[in-house]
Design a protein around this motif. Structure first.
Motif, PDB file in Angstrom:
ATOM      1  N   CYS A   1      29.432 -31.744 118.391  1.00 36.46           N
ATOM      2  CA  CYS A   1      29.046 -31.354 116.648  1.00 36.46           C
ATOM      3  C   CYS A   1      30.546 -31.938 115.814  1.00 36.46           C
ATOM      4  O   CYS A   1      30.254 -32.571 115.004  1.00 36.46           O
ATOM      5  N   GLU A   2      31.784 -31.704 116.525  1.00 37.78           N
ATOM      6  CA  GLU A   2      32.881 -32.326 115.968  1.00 37.78           C
ATOM      7  C   GLU A   2      32.604 -33.749 115.872  1.00 37.78           C
ATOM      8  O   GLU A   2      33.194 -34.559 114.638  1.00 37.78           O
ATOM      9  N   HIS A   3      32.195 -34.346 116.880  1.00 39.31           N
ATOM     10  CA  HIS A   3      32.247 -35.823 116.581  1.00 39.31           C
ATOM     11  C   HIS A   3      30.911 -36.229 115.591  1.00 39.31           C
ATOM     12  O   HIS A   3      31.257 -37.465 115.057  1.00 39.31           O
ATOM     13  N   GLN A   4      30.115 -35.505 115.529  1.00 31.97           N
ATOM     14  CA  GLN A   4      28.909 -36.015 114.623  1.00 31.97           C
ATOM     15  C   GLN A   4      29.604 -35.937 113.306  1.00 31.97           C
ATOM     16  O   GLN A   4      29.319 -36.622 112.317  1.00 31.97           O
ATOM     17  N   GLU A   5      30.359 -34.661 112.818  1.00 27.30           N
ATOM     18  CA  GLU A   5      30.836 -34.462 111.711  1.00 27.30           C
ATOM     19  C   GLU A   5      31.835 -35.484 111.214  1.00 27.30           C
ATOM     20  O   GLU A   5      31.954 -35.851 110.027  1.00 27.30           O
ATOM     21  N   ALA A   6      32.449 -35.989 112.283  1.00 28.92           N
ATOM     22  CA  ALA A   6      33.495 -37.007 111.994  1.00 28.92           C
ATOM     23  C   ALA A   6      32.888 -38.270 111.436  1.00 28.92           C
ATOM     24  O   ALA A   6      33.474 -39.051 110.487  1.00 28.92           O
ATOM     25  N   LEU A   7      31.674 -38.776 111.944  1.00 25.23           N
ATOM     26  CA  LEU A   7      31.118 -39.814 111.734  1.00 25.23           C
ATOM     27  C   LEU A   7      30.419 -39.543 110.234  1.00 25.23           C
ATOM     28  O   LEU A   7      30.350 -40.271 109.567  1.00 25.23           O
ATOM     29  N   ARG A   8      29.987 -38.235 109.933  1.00 25.87           N
ATOM     30  CA  ARG A   8      29.308 -37.966 108.662  1.00 25.87           C
ATOM     31  C   ARG A   8      30.571 -38.149 107.429  1.00 25.87           C
ATOM     32  O   ARG A   8      30.271 -38.813 106.474  1.00 25.87           O
ATOM     33  N   ALA A   9      31.723 -37.588 107.990  1.00 24.51           N
ATOM     34  CA  ALA A   9      32.806 -37.923 107.345  1.00 24.51           C
ATOM     35  C   ALA A   9      33.442 -38.975 106.793  1.00 24.51           C
ATOM     36  O   ALA A   9      33.643 -39.530 105.765  1.00 24.51           O
ATOM     37  N   LEU A  10      33.238 -39.966 107.716  1.00 26.20           N
ATOM     38  CA  LEU A  10      33.716 -41.631 107.767  1.00 26.20           C
ATOM     39  C   LEU A  10      32.491 -42.015 106.606  1.00 26.20           C
ATOM     40  O   LEU A  10      33.037 -42.962 105.628  1.00 26.20           O
ATOM     41  N   TRP A  11      31.233 -41.739 106.969  1.00 23.04           N
ATOM     42  CA  TRP A  11      30.201 -42.151 105.926  1.00 23.04           C
ATOM     43  C   TRP A  11      30.652 -41.741 104.444  1.00 23.04           C
ATOM     44  O   TRP A  11      30.619 -42.821 103.443  1.00 23.04           O
ATOM     45  N   TYR A  12      30.880 -40.474 104.197  1.00 22.74           N
ATOM     46  CA  TYR A  12      31.068 -40.106 102.882  1.00 22.74           C
ATOM     47  C   TYR A  12      32.301 -40.461 102.272  1.00 22.74           C
ATOM     48  O   TYR A  12      32.713 -40.505 101.259  1.00 22.74           O
TER      49      TYR A  12
ATOM     50  N   LYS B   1      26.670 -42.267  98.169  1.00 25.54           N
ATOM     51  CA  LYS B   1      25.420 -42.633  98.600  1.00 25.54           C
ATOM     52  C   LYS B   1      25.004 -41.962  99.867  1.00 25.54           C
ATOM     53  O   LYS B   1      25.888 -41.437 100.773  1.00 25.54           O
ATOM     54  N   GLU B   2      23.659 -41.342  99.842  1.00 28.94           N
ATOM     55  CA  GLU B   2      23.366 -40.206 100.850  1.00 28.94           C
ATOM     56  C   GLU B   2      23.041 -40.902 102.277  1.00 28.94           C
ATOM     57  O   GLU B   2      22.345 -41.958 102.365  1.00 28.94           O
ATOM     58  N   LEU B   3      23.427 -40.389 103.215  1.00 29.96           N
ATOM     59  CA  LEU B   3      23.425 -40.719 104.628  1.00 29.96           C
ATOM     60  C   LEU B   3      21.990 -40.087 105.176  1.00 29.96           C
ATOM     61  O   LEU B   3      21.924 -38.975 105.121  1.00 29.96           O
TER      62      LEU B   3
ATOM     63  N   ASN C   1      40.853 -42.729 113.545  1.00 31.94           N
ATOM     64  CA  ASN C   1      41.674 -43.844 112.730  1.00 31.94           C
ATOM     65  C   ASN C   1      40.959 -44.430 111.807  1.00 31.94           C
ATOM     66  O   ASN C   1      41.353 -44.627 110.628  1.00 31.94           O
ATOM     67  N   LEU C   2      39.754 -44.786 111.765  1.00 37.11           N
ATOM     68  CA  LEU C   2      38.605 -45.236 110.797  1.00 37.11           C
ATOM     69  C   LEU C   2      38.691 -44.439 109.647  1.00 37.11           C
ATOM     70  O   LEU C   2      38.645 -44.677 108.526  1.00 37.11           O
ATOM     71  N   LEU C   3      38.430 -42.953 109.965  1.00 36.86           N
ATOM     72  CA  LEU C   3      38.552 -41.837 109.006  1.00 36.86           C
ATOM     73  C   LEU C   3      39.745 -41.987 108.348  1.00 36.86           C
ATOM     74  O   LEU C   3      39.591 -41.711 107.014  1.00 36.86           O
ATOM     75  N   PHE C   4      40.902 -41.744 108.791  1.00 38.99           N
ATOM     76  CA  PHE C   4      41.978 -41.714 108.072  1.00 38.99           C
ATOM     77  C   PHE C   4      42.356 -43.030 107.289  1.00 38.99           C
ATOM     78  O   PHE C   4      42.805 -42.622 106.135  1.00 38.99           O
ATOM     79  N   PHE C   5      41.852 -44.102 107.733  1.00 39.79           N
ATOM     80  CA  PHE C   5      42.117 -45.282 106.896  1.00 39.79           C
ATOM     81  C   PHE C   5      41.086 -45.226 105.776  1.00 39.79           C
ATOM     82  O   PHE C   5      41.356 -45.578 104.728  1.00 39.79           O
TER      83      PHE C   5
END
Length: 266
Positions: free
Chosen positions: A90-101, A107-109, A141-145
């Motif tokens: 779940c935490e990895h899925q949430e990180a992906l969603r966080a990266l998108w937004y 823009k809705e994912l 890293n991508l999310l931080f960036f």
């Protein structure tokens, strides 16, 4: 080609070019072990461990006695490096969603597996398949960036070319490059870049993430200056690594903020 060997807690490696040799006055006992030098003069008297070298033939020796703080932060970073991306967590899925937004806040994912991900520069509609080389830390890293420099991910920084590198996949490659450059999967310090980086961890436990941001901006700068094509991405990445290593070995660089390329984050 250097021959690695253990000797009194030190590691012998192939000799480095003269510009990478730090100079300072060590302790009086240093004179008894030959032509020995150690970290930048600004490191002395600050309670930090010293990066020492002893010349012997064609070898250089790196000796590091880590402080408890350095050891703790280095082990924490190594743990992050060893975490694989797991799409079922779940935490990895949430990180992906966080990266998108963080990148596309308005823009809705539609789904974690969607053609929308190609807009960010993933190779396919399932970004989880692109993390194999660098693991979960590359997503961190991508999310931080993205939270700090989303204008670059949206191609809003500089004179953008019409044919560019895929941003997300480029970010994963940068993480992998830095891990290799700092030799983080080794149990011992075998490179001067890693030795200097460990000192930086004393100043900031987020040094790796900041170095990642510097590397991304530096890579993008070199890409634009070269007017590079997609086929030249590996060459640009190689050049970026060489530039980072040069900056890490400058005498006055003690923190990420001291690196000349840090100004690109401004």
């Amino acid at each position: 080609m250097g021959v690695e060997r253990s000797h009194g807690g030190c590691m012998a490696i192939g000799s480095l070019p003269p510009h990478s040799i730090f100079r300072c006055a060590h302790s009086a006992s240093a004179a008894n072990v030959g032509d020995q030098t150690c970290g930048s003069p600004r490191w002395i008297g600050k309670g930090l461990s010293c990066v020492c070298m002893k010349r012997k033939g064609t070898y250089e020796r790196i000796c590091m006695n880590l402080t408890p703080l350095q050891e703790k932060r280095l082990q924490r970073l190594k743990h992050r490096v060893n975490v694989y991306f797991d799409g079922s967590r779940c935490e990895h899925q949430e990180a992906l969603r966080a990266l998108w937004y963080a990148t596309y806040p308005d823009k809705e994912l539609s789904d974690l597996v969607s053609d929308q991900w190609k807009e960010m520069g993933w190779q396919g509609k399932d970004p989880s398949t692109d993390f194999r080389g660098a693991g979960f830390i590359s997503l961190e890293n991508l999310l931080f960036f993205a939270k700090t420099f989303s204008r670059l991910l949206n191609k809003q920084f500089g004179n953008r070319s019409t044919w560019e590198y895929p941003f997300a996949v480029a970010g994963v490659n940068i993480t992998f490059m830095i891990i290799q450059m700092l030799d983080l999967q080794s149990s011992k310090t075998r490179t001067f870049a890693r030795a200097v980086f460990v000192q930086m961890l004393s100043e900031d436990e987020w040094a790796f993430d900041l170095l990642y941001c510097v590397a991304f901006m530096l890579m993008d700068k070199q890409w634009l200056e070269r007017n590079a094509s997609y086929m030249e991405f590996n060459e640009v990445l190689k050049s970026t690594r060489a530039a980072l290593e040069r900056e890490l070995l400058m005498d006055d660089v003690l923190r990420i903020e001291d690196m000349p390329s840090y100004s690109l984050l401004g």
